[in-house]
Design a protein around this motif. Sequence first.
Motif, PDB file in Angstrom:
ATOM      1  N   PHE A  93      52.604  -8.333 -31.058  1.00  0.00           N
ATOM      2  CA  PHE A  93      52.629  -7.024 -30.398  1.00  0.00           C
ATOM      3  C   PHE A  93      52.101  -5.926 -31.319  1.00  0.00           C
ATOM      4  N   LEU A 120      53.183   0.517 -24.949  1.00  0.00           N
ATOM      5  CA  LEU A 120      53.908  -0.604 -24.359  1.00  0.00           C
ATOM      6  C   LEU A 120      54.081  -1.740 -25.362  1.00  0.00           C
ATOM      7  N   PHE A 121      53.039  -2.017 -26.134  1.00  0.00           N
ATOM      8  CA  PHE A 121      53.154  -3.056 -27.169  1.00  0.00           C
ATOM      9  C   PHE A 121      54.205  -2.680 -28.215  1.00  0.00           C
ATOM     10  N   GLY A 134      56.714  -0.642 -27.754  1.00  0.00           N
ATOM     11  CA  GLY A 134      58.010  -0.726 -27.090  1.00  0.00           C
ATOM     12  C   GLY A 134      58.508  -2.152 -26.991  1.00  0.00           C
ATOM     13  N   ALA A 135      57.594  -3.092 -26.693  1.00  0.00           N
ATOM     14  CA  ALA A 135      57.976  -4.502 -26.614  1.00  0.00           C
ATOM     15  C   ALA A 135      58.415  -5.026 -27.983  1.00  0.00           C
ATOM     16  N   ALA A 136      57.706  -4.640 -29.050  1.00  0.00           N
ATOM     17  CA  ALA A 136      58.095  -5.050 -30.396  1.00  0.00           C
ATOM     18  C   ALA A 136      59.468  -4.497 -30.753  1.00  0.00           C
ATOM     19  N   THR A 137      59.707  -3.236 -30.398  1.00  0.00           N
ATOM     20  CA  THR A 137      61.010  -2.623 -30.656  1.00  0.00           C
ATOM     21  C   THR A 137      62.104  -3.352 -29.904  1.00  0.00           C
ATOM     22  N   PHE A 138      61.811  -3.739 -28.666  1.00  0.00           N
ATOM     23  CA  PHE A 138      62.775  -4.468 -27.843  1.00  0.00           C
ATOM     24  C   PHE A 138      63.168  -5.792 -28.500  1.00  0.00           C
ATOM     25  N   LEU A 139      62.183  -6.518 -29.011  1.00  0.00           N
ATOM     26  CA  LEU A 139      62.465  -7.792 -29.686  1.00  0.00           C
ATOM     27  C   LEU A 139      63.282  -7.570 -30.963  1.00  0.00           C
ATOM     28  N   ALA A 197      63.719   1.565 -27.194  1.00  0.00           N
ATOM     29  CA  ALA A 197      62.597   0.763 -26.700  1.00  0.00           C
ATOM     30  C   ALA A 197      62.289   1.105 -25.248  1.00  0.00           C
ATOM     31  N   ILE A 210      58.851   2.818 -23.772  1.00  0.00           N
ATOM     32  CA  ILE A 210      58.056   2.222 -22.694  1.00  0.00           C
ATOM     33  C   ILE A 210      57.915   3.186 -21.529  1.00  0.00           C
TER      34      ILE A 210
END
Length: 221
Positions: free
Chosen positions: A16, A45-46, A48-53, A67, A71
């Motif tokens: 990401f 978005l990328f 945000g996805a990395a933060t989510f993980l 996150a 997004i």
Amino acid sequence: MVNAFSFWPSHAITFFLAMALVTAYGMLALRTLQFIIRAYAAQSLFLGAATFLMALGSGHRHILIIAAFTILIKGWVIPWFLLKVMESVNIRREASPAVSYPITILGGVGLGLLAYTAMKPLAVNNPLVGRSYILSLTLILLGLWLMVSRRKAITQAVGLLVVENGLYVAALSTSFAMPMIVELGLAFDLLVAVIVLGLLIFRIQNTYDSINTEHLSRLKG
């Protein structure tokens, strides 16, 4: 300080972050404003996805809210607003950049190498954290370069947003357990700043029938 990157398989997060970097270089090569704005949306978005993980892997559940906010606001609301501004001023392309596109891309590559050289020592103990610092500095430099190399106010606004994304990565990497209220406050300030930039773009268009910021030089007294 909790090292969030050690809790989750690094490959997904690295993917990401790498895609976020790809979108930054894409902005330097793109001429159509709509695609530049959408590239910024994809970058957010990328991230945000990395933060989510990272949040799921580290156990810092409040980071999930950050996150989601990233997004929603940076991946959807801000790009939507900028697209509306672009439609209102009826400008579609960056036809006459301040720096030619080949030189812009070569300059971006050089800035990427500079960021890699400067931040590579930080990757000795933790490669993923080091790569995140490299990404952070690269995004900051590329965002500034995008602002310098373009004349359209919308493109320069996107460059400023890319710089903010770089600072976001730096803050996330330096102190993953940062208070949620701090990040949400910064995100709110960013949203207000984008609205002000949108109003400024409208004003430039109404005054000069163009959104080239070079017209602002006429205001010098």
